[in-house]
Design an enzyme around this catalytic site. Structure first.
Site, mmCIF file in Angstrom:
data_model
loop_
_atom_site.group_PDB
_atom_site.id
_atom_site.type_symbol
_atom_site.label_atom_id
_atom_site.label_comp_id
_atom_site.label_asym_id
_atom_site.label_seq_id
_atom_site.Cartn_x
_atom_site.Cartn_y
_atom_site.Cartn_z
ATOM 1 N N HIS A 1 0.929 -1.308 -0.069
ATOM 2 C CA HIS A 1 -0.039 0.234 -0.164
ATOM 3 C C HIS A 1 0.981 1.108 0.110
ATOM 4 C CE1 HIS A 1 1.108 -0.679 4.444
ATOM 5 N NE2 HIS A 1 0.980 0.648 4.414
ATOM 6 N N ASP B 1 1.029 5.058 1.747
ATOM 7 C CA ASP B 1 0.480 5.843 2.959
ATOM 8 C C ASP B 1 -0.050 7.094 2.523
ATOM 9 O OD1 ASP B 1 1.489 3.634 4.534
ATOM 10 O OD2 ASP B 1 3.283 4.713 5.030
ATOM 11 N N HIS C 1 4.744 -0.272 -0.254
ATOM 12 C CA HIS C 1 5.417 -1.192 0.556
ATOM 13 C C HIS C 1 4.408 -2.010 1.410
ATOM 14 C CE1 HIS C 1 4.099 2.249 3.151
ATOM 15 N NE2 HIS C 1 4.132 1.594 4.240
ATOM 16 N N ARG D 1 4.581 -8.668 17.237
ATOM 17 C CA ARG D 1 5.363 -7.892 16.720
ATOM 18 C C ARG D 1 4.639 -6.232 16.844
ATOM 19 N NH1 ARG D 1 6.755 -5.899 10.834
ATOM 20 N NH2 ARG D 1 7.938 -4.076 11.365
#
Ligand SMILES: *[C@@H]1O[C@H](CO)[C@@H](O)[C@H](O)[C@H]1NC(C)=O
Ligand SMILES: *[C@@H]1O[C@H](CO)[C@@H](O)[C@H](O)[C@H]1NC(C)=O
Ligand SMILES: *[C@@H]1O[C@H](CO)[C@@H](O)[C@H](O)[C@H]1NC(C)=O
Ligand SMILES: *[C@@H]1O[C@H](CO)[C@@H](O)[C@H](O)[C@H]1NC(C)=O
Ligand SMILES: *[C@@H]1O[C@H](CO)[C@@H](O)[C@H](O)[C@H]1NC(C)=O
Ligand SMILES: *[C@@H]1O[C@H](CO)[C@@H](O)[C@H](O)[C@H]1NC(C)=O
Ligand SMILES: *[C@@H]1O[C@H](CO)[C@@H](O)[C@H](O)[C@H]1NC(C)=O
Length: 750
Positions: A679, A681, A731, A741
């Site tokens: 996607h 940002d 990314h 995480r």
């Protein structure tokens, strides 16, 4: 003819001058003072006398004081009797000049030559100090000769005269020990016959004697390179004998004078105040045992840091016994944690918790009592939890000063707020002393005698067992509500007082008359943190302290190598235009994750999202927004303070407004959401901070940038990526294969 007469005149003048010089040289000055006890004031007097090489004879040492309470009423006859006895052996010494002075509240500001010269200039056989008020018998006022200018009335605190004449005065004494000395001298002086035959006068213009009582507005402290002088601005004189007045008990006068006493010494510290003569040189085998009283009386940010600093003081820990009074349930887990990690560090560690319901005064007395009743306790160090000692040597330095009571100067960062008061107003209230600001800002450095202090101080154990044996001598108290009220009124009218200590939380240490407290600013010791506006309703409430205590916030939460980004270009570029740099400490990461887990409402990673405008997220993550935990203001401030400078460095010419709506912590875990599909940002640039460690906390993870076919698959805890948001940096979040995480993300300048 003419030149001849001029010459003879000159010769006469020269003869007169040389006679004057001879007089000065041949006269000797002997200082006589009465002191029955070696008080701090006495020691200060002697130090200043030694410095100027005065010859001092002390009368009455060790004798019981029967002269009454001169501070409060009349009395002091014992002084005259002692002087009378001393003069018996001196009556025939015609060249001897005798200076009789008090010692407890007096210092010299110049040497014996200067006094002799001024005395001779006064051209009388006996000279008394003068003051502006008639005492003790007001009815005698009219009997005093009038003066054109200067002070009119006699003060018996200072007498200087030729020995035979002084003898003739004091041998008339036949009264009681507690009769009034000033009245005695006054009556002799007011007798016109005696005044003439004994050739007496008063030092009307403070050539020699400056009495500060009621005259504080007349004098200025004048700082020279060597020492301070007191200048009388009304008569433009530099008095040599400076007299405070013990009976102005809490007045500013006394303490202005105490300061004068100190400053006087500061220039010559090495000679007269230096440790070398008196201070214990500490060697490893003989460190004194110290009881450390720690007081947590209100919710206090950065308490773990406080304890950490205590544990890392440069002092043998087996010589430290720690007593903690904790008044806050909120802090119990912090203390518990510290104790578990540092069980065996100190010789002993005792905690009195909130369940004991001790008042602050009771707790402080308890801590002090623990040292008092233990003969092996050499020192008592009282510390409030808002004192951040950045100097690990603090305890050693304080002990080396060898004072009965001494505190290190600590101040609120960037403020004039400190742990001492330099002076008191006449109503016993806080007043700013002339040199307060200079001391707080360390423009003037030394060991200062002060009337009030708080937050941190060191007291000798033997003092607790002697001078401060009885608790009633030792007042530890909050200002009473009336005083607080009165202060409040003053604050409204005088904004300068803003930086003065807050009476609600200022717990002051007061000591009995005759004892001195000191504060030192000869080193930097640390700072006072602000406990105001500390909202403990969060799990890790320190995170919210970025506004109130920015220094401590930065120390706790910003990565120690962060500043090297700018000094040493300490950052990496693992993919084109993807910058990677340290920003958070591990602690910051842990606390942020804890805070989110404590809040617990993870979004679940659905497309429908009520938190955002439109209610639909195309690339949803399993996350919590900063806003949800009430952290958006603080987070944006963090971005402006710590991210913007990096942006400016790596994308030169781009000034970010530091504006961001989407600030959130994402959680990746196999059972819920493990990865994020490719996607862009909705940001100009994005930061992405790793909040935990690959290998220990999770496996997998990382980030891949498609355009450059470049992945960073070993994220570092506390390090942030910074990359452009739209167009170039498509990314994806690589799958987390095990464990959980966490990352913190902001879309900046959307
Ligand atoms: C006091 O005497 C010592 C030794 O004679 C001398 O070095 C010092 O300068 C004197 N102090 C003053 C202030 O005159
Ligand atoms: C005091 O004595 C001096 C000489 O020492 C003399 O000049 C002066 O007039 C005398 N003053 C009085 C008031 O007697
Ligand atoms: C604690 O002490 C205060 C005053 O000393 C008292 O008013 C209060 O009731 C006490 N609280 C408890 C829980 O004992
Ligand atoms: C403390 O924080 C909580 C949670 O954010 C908030 O509800 C509360 O109003 C705050 N209290 C104060 C005094 O600011
Ligand atoms: C800071 O950098 C130095 C040298 O690069 C490194 O040894 C040290 O571990 C770093 N500090 C932290 C907390 O990572
Ligand atoms: C991306 O890089 C990897 C090696 O790092 C390589 O095997 C792969 O072929 C590259 N893909 C493209 C599309 O260039
Ligand atoms: C996943 O992590 C747990 C503990 O964190 C560990 O016991 C387990 O072996 C790990 N599994 C794999 C496949 O790495």
């Amino acid at each position: 003819v003419c030149s001849c007469s001029v010459r003879s005149m000159l010769r006469r003048v020269l003869v007169l001058l040389s006679q004057a010089v001879i007089n000065v040289l041949t006269s000797k000055l002997l200082v006589l003072t009465v002191a029955t006890q070696e008080t701090d004031g006495y020691r200060r007097f002697m130090q200043s006398a030694d410095y100027f090489n005065y010859t001092v004879k002390v009368l009455g040492m060790g004798e019981e004081w029967r002269g009454g309470d001169v501070g409060r009423s009349i009395g002091g006859g014992q002084k005259v009797r002692l002087l009378k006895e001393a003069m018996e052996g001196l009556r025939d010494q015609e060249d001897l000049v005798v200076l009789s002075v008090d010692s407890y509240d007096l210092i010299f500001a110049g040497g014996p030559e200067e006094i002799l010269r001024k005395f001779q200039e006064a051209n009388h056989k006996v000279l008394f100090a003068a003051e502006g008020l008639v005492w003790p018998d007001k009815r005698l006022q009219d009997k005093y000769p009038s003066v054109r200018s200067g002070k009119r009335f006699l003060n018996s605190g200072g007498i200087i005269g030729y020995a035979p004449y002084v003898t003739k005065i004091v041998e008339q004494w036949n009264l009681h020990e507690n009769d009034d000395d000033q009245l005695f001298y006054t009556k002799i002086y007011l007798d016109p016959q005696q005044r003439e035959s004994l050739n007496m006068t008063l030092d009307h213009k403070s050539q020699i004697f400056q009495n500060l009582n009621g005259a504080i507005d007349e004098v200025l402290l004048k700082f020279g390179t060597e020492r301070v002088r007191v200048r009388n601005t009304v008569y433009d004189t530099l008095p040599v004998v400076v007299h405070g007045n013990a009976n102005t008990k809490v007045s500013k006068t006394l303490f202005m004078f105490e300061h004068a006493g100190n400053i006087h010494c500061s220039g010559v510290w090495v000679q007269i105040h230096d440790p070398s003569s008196k201070t214990c040189r500490i060697t490893v085998s003989e460190y004194p045992t110290v009881m450390v009283g720690v007081f947590i009386e209100q919710p206090t940010p950065f308490l773990s840091q406080f304890f950490q600093r205590l544990a890392t003081l440069d002092y043998p820990k087996h010589k430290l016994n720690v007593f903690v009074h904790n008044n806050e349930v909120y802090h119990e887990r912090h203390i518990q944690k510290f104790w578990e990690e540092n069980k065996d560090v100190f010789n002993s560690f005792k905690v009195v918790g909130p369940e004991e319901n001790l008042s602050q005064g009771e707790a402080r007395n308890m801590g002090m009592g623990l040292c008092r009743k233990d003969p092996g306790c050499d020192y008592y160090l009282s510390m409030d939890a808002d004192v951040m000692l950045t100097n690990r040597q603090t305890l050693k330095i304080l002990i080396e000063q060898n004072r009965k009571i001494i505190g290190p100067l600590v101040t609120r960062h960037g403020k004039l707020w400190s742990n001492f008061w330099g002076a008191l107003s006449l109503d016993g209230y806080y007043a700013r002393s002339e040199d307060y600001i200079d001391i707080v800002q360390s423009k003037r450095v030394g060991v200062w005698n002060i009337p009030y202090m708080a937050h941190i101080y060191l007291i000798k154990g033997e003092v607790l067992r002697n001078e401060l044996k009885e608790r009633k001598h030792f007042v530890l108290e909050k200002l009473d509500p009336d005083m607080a009220l009165c202060r409040h009124a003053r604050e409204l009218t005088n904004h300068r007082e803003k930086d003065s200590p807050n009476p609600e939380t200022f717990h002051m240490l007061r000591v009995p008359k005759g004892m001195f407290m000191y504060i030192t600013n000869r080193h930097e010791f640390g700072r006072l943190i602000s406990t105001a506006n500390f909202n403990t309703s969060h799990y890790n409430s320190d995170l919210w302290q970025i506004f109130e205590n920015p220094m401590d916030w930065k120390e706790k939460y910003i990565h120690p190598n962060y500043t090297r980004i700018f000094t040493e270009n300490y950052l990496e570029e693992p993919c084109p235009d993807v910058f990677w740099f340290p920003v958070f400490t591990e602690r910051a990461c842990d606390e942020l994750v804890e805070e989110m887990e404590h809040y617990g409402s993870w979004s679940g990673g659905n497309h429908e999202d009520k938190r955002i405008t439109g209610g639909y997220e195309t690339v949803p993550t399993d996350d919590i927004h900063m806003k949800q935990i009430g952290y958006d203001k603080e987070w944006l401030h963090f971005i402006r303070e710590f991210i913007s400078p990096v942006t400016l460095k790596v994308f030169s010419g781009y000034y970010t407004k530091g504006y961001a709506v989407m600030n959130f912590v994402v959680k990746y875990t196999p059972g819920r959401q493990a990865y994020l599909r490719p996607h862009h940002d909705s940001s100009t640039f994005t930061i992405n901070v790793a909040l935990n460690s690959k290998g220990t906390d999770f496996q997998g993870g990382g980030c891949r940038f498609h355009r450059y076919n470049c992945s960073v698959d070993s994220p570092r805890k506390g390090w942030s990526f910074m990359h452009p948001g739209r167009l170039t940096h498509l990314h994806e979040g690589l799958p987390t294969t095990n464990g959980t995480r966490y990352i913190a993300v902001s879309f900046i300048d959307p």
